[in-house]
Design a protein around this motif. Structure first.
Motif, mmCIF file in Angstrom:
data_model
loop_
_atom_site.group_PDB
_atom_site.id
_atom_site.type_symbol
_atom_site.label_atom_id
_atom_site.label_comp_id
_atom_site.label_asym_id
_atom_site.label_seq_id
_atom_site.Cartn_x
_atom_site.Cartn_y
_atom_site.Cartn_z
ATOM 1 N N SER A 174 -4.543 -1.965 2.604
ATOM 2 C CA SER A 174 -3.204 -1.908 2.031
ATOM 3 C C SER A 174 -2.288 -1.053 2.899
ATOM 4 O O SER A 174 -1.117 -1.342 3.057
ATOM 5 C CB SER A 174 -3.243 -1.288 0.634
ATOM 6 O OG SER A 174 -4.030 -2.050 -0.220
ATOM 7 N N GLN A 175 -2.837 -0.002 3.443
ATOM 8 C CA GLN A 175 -2.068 1.047 4.100
ATOM 9 C C GLN A 175 -2.425 1.109 5.587
ATOM 10 O O GLN A 175 -3.585 0.951 5.947
ATOM 11 C CB GLN A 175 -2.442 2.375 3.433
ATOM 12 C CG GLN A 175 -1.662 3.550 3.878
ATOM 13 C CD GLN A 175 -0.412 3.705 3.065
ATOM 14 O OE1 GLN A 175 -0.171 2.994 2.108
ATOM 15 N NE2 GLN A 175 0.420 4.631 3.468
ATOM 16 N N GLY A 176 -1.449 1.382 6.429
ATOM 17 C CA GLY A 176 -1.699 1.601 7.846
ATOM 18 C C GLY A 176 -2.131 3.036 8.110
ATOM 19 O O GLY A 176 -1.922 3.923 7.287
ATOM 20 N N THR A 216 -0.599 4.129 -2.246
ATOM 21 C CA THR A 216 -1.314 2.896 -2.545
ATOM 22 C C THR A 216 -1.583 2.874 -4.037
ATOM 23 O O THR A 216 -1.956 3.894 -4.618
ATOM 24 C CB THR A 216 -2.645 2.833 -1.773
ATOM 25 O OG1 THR A 216 -2.363 2.850 -0.376
ATOM 26 C CG2 THR A 216 -3.430 1.590 -2.110
ATOM 27 N N ILE A 217 -1.424 1.729 -4.640
ATOM 28 C CA ILE A 217 -1.754 1.573 -6.048
ATOM 29 C C ILE A 217 -3.197 1.109 -6.145
ATOM 30 O O ILE A 217 -3.606 0.156 -5.483
ATOM 31 C CB ILE A 217 -0.820 0.544 -6.720
ATOM 32 C CG1 ILE A 217 0.623 1.045 -6.662
ATOM 33 C CG2 ILE A 217 -1.265 0.269 -8.152
ATOM 34 C CD1 ILE A 217 1.633 0.025 -7.108
ATOM 35 N N GLU A 235 -11.086 4.671 3.505
ATOM 36 C CA GLU A 235 -10.048 5.675 3.308
ATOM 37 C C GLU A 235 -9.181 5.710 4.557
ATOM 38 O O GLU A 235 -9.698 5.679 5.676
ATOM 39 C CB GLU A 235 -10.672 7.056 3.096
ATOM 40 C CG GLU A 235 -11.528 7.123 1.857
ATOM 41 C CD GLU A 235 -12.228 8.466 1.687
ATOM 42 O OE1 GLU A 235 -12.112 9.341 2.583
ATOM 43 O OE2 GLU A 235 -12.891 8.637 0.661
ATOM 44 N N VAL A 236 -7.869 5.767 4.374
ATOM 45 C CA VAL A 236 -6.946 5.861 5.498
ATOM 46 C C VAL A 236 -6.189 7.171 5.405
ATOM 47 O O VAL A 236 -5.841 7.631 4.317
ATOM 48 C CB VAL A 236 -5.970 4.667 5.551
ATOM 49 C CG1 VAL A 236 -6.711 3.374 5.742
ATOM 50 C CG2 VAL A 236 -5.098 4.596 4.331
ATOM 51 N N GLU A 237 -5.970 7.779 6.555
ATOM 52 C CA GLU A 237 -5.175 8.999 6.622
ATOM 53 C C GLU A 237 -3.794 8.615 7.131
ATOM 54 O O GLU A 237 -3.673 7.946 8.151
ATOM 55 C CB GLU A 237 -5.832 9.982 7.593
ATOM 56 C CG GLU A 237 -5.107 11.278 7.725
ATOM 57 C CD GLU A 237 -5.812 12.206 8.698
ATOM 58 O OE1 GLU A 237 -5.159 12.615 9.680
ATOM 59 O OE2 GLU A 237 -6.987 12.499 8.488
ATOM 60 N N VAL A 282 -4.578 1.063 12.643
ATOM 61 C CA VAL A 282 -4.425 -0.127 11.805
ATOM 62 C C VAL A 282 -3.045 -0.107 11.169
ATOM 63 O O VAL A 282 -2.481 0.946 10.912
ATOM 64 C CB VAL A 282 -5.498 -0.219 10.694
ATOM 65 C CG1 VAL A 282 -6.863 -0.497 11.268
ATOM 66 C CG2 VAL A 282 -5.535 1.041 9.843
ATOM 67 N N ASN A 283 -2.512 -1.282 10.944
ATOM 68 C CA ASN A 283 -1.244 -1.437 10.250
ATOM 69 C C ASN A 283 -1.509 -1.843 8.808
ATOM 70 O O ASN A 283 -2.588 -2.345 8.484
ATOM 71 C CB ASN A 283 -0.397 -2.520 10.931
ATOM 72 C CG ASN A 283 -0.011 -2.116 12.332
ATOM 73 O OD1 ASN A 283 0.440 -1.003 12.565
ATOM 74 N ND2 ASN A 283 -0.210 -3.016 13.276
ATOM 75 N N ALA A 284 -0.516 -1.663 7.960
ATOM 76 C CA ALA A 284 -0.636 -2.131 6.576
ATOM 77 C C ALA A 284 -0.946 -3.621 6.589
ATOM 78 O O ALA A 284 -0.390 -4.373 7.389
ATOM 79 C CB ALA A 284 0.651 -1.857 5.818
#
Length: 177
Positions: free
Chosen positions: A13-15, A152-153, A142-144, A82-84
């Motif tokens: 979901s998140q970058g 992120t929901i 997990e993304v930092e 990584v991108n969203a």
């Protein structure tokens, strides 16, 4: 599974520029012995990876980890851009039989199981790799992020949230929208 490599795809979901992987043996009945894990961007053909993006995943600085029955394992941070909404390919080499363990039968995403040993760093798996639509052991990425207002929901629920009948490899689960 004994001396098999499992290759799985996951959509983020998140970058980020740093990720960590969480593997679960929380419902396992014996230790989960992981011999190697890699992360890469998916290749152009199904089940392949872009070798120039391949990174090893470590646990306490080691490539191998034994995850006790009833426990999770979280990797060291991996520098990985990584991108969203990007997809990641995560390859996991299991050294010994796992017994009853953590699988998610409604993954709605193709996974490949290669019985030719450790093929986590191979661009393409062996020709005898079989497919499954289940998820194995991977419970979270997990993304930092350094973005101050990002978020992120997280959705919790039953098979509808999982994407039951949303189509294999379609990324049309409720959380994907």
């Amino acid at each position: 599974m004994n001396q098999n490599t499992i290759r799985q795809m996951i959509k983020l979901s998140q970058g980020s520029n740093k990720i960590r992987l969480r593997f679960s043996n929380e419902t396992g009945t014996q230790p989960l012995v992981i011999g190697a894990v890699t992360v890469a961007k998916p290749g152009k053909q199904a089940g392949t990876i872009e070798l120039n993006t391949l990174k090893p995943v470590l646990f306490g600085g080691q490539t191998q980890i034994i995850v006790p029955a009833g426990a999770p394992a979280i990797s060291d941070p991996v520098d990985f851009e990584v991108n969203a909404l990007d997809e990641l390919t995560i390859s996991l080499y299991l050294l010994q039989r796992t017994g009853l363990s953590v699988v998610h039968p409604n993954g709605e995403q193709t996974a490949w199981i290669d019985s030719n040993g450790n093929t986590t760093a191979n661009e393409q798996l062996s020709s005898n790799a079989v497919t499954s639509s289940m998820r194995f052991y991977l419970s979270r990425v997990e993304v930092e992020t350094t973005e101050p207002n990002s978020g992120t929901i997280v959705t919790l629920g039953d098979s509808i949230i999982d994407g039951y009948l949303s189509g294999l490899n379609m990324n049309r689960r409720w959380p994907d929208f």
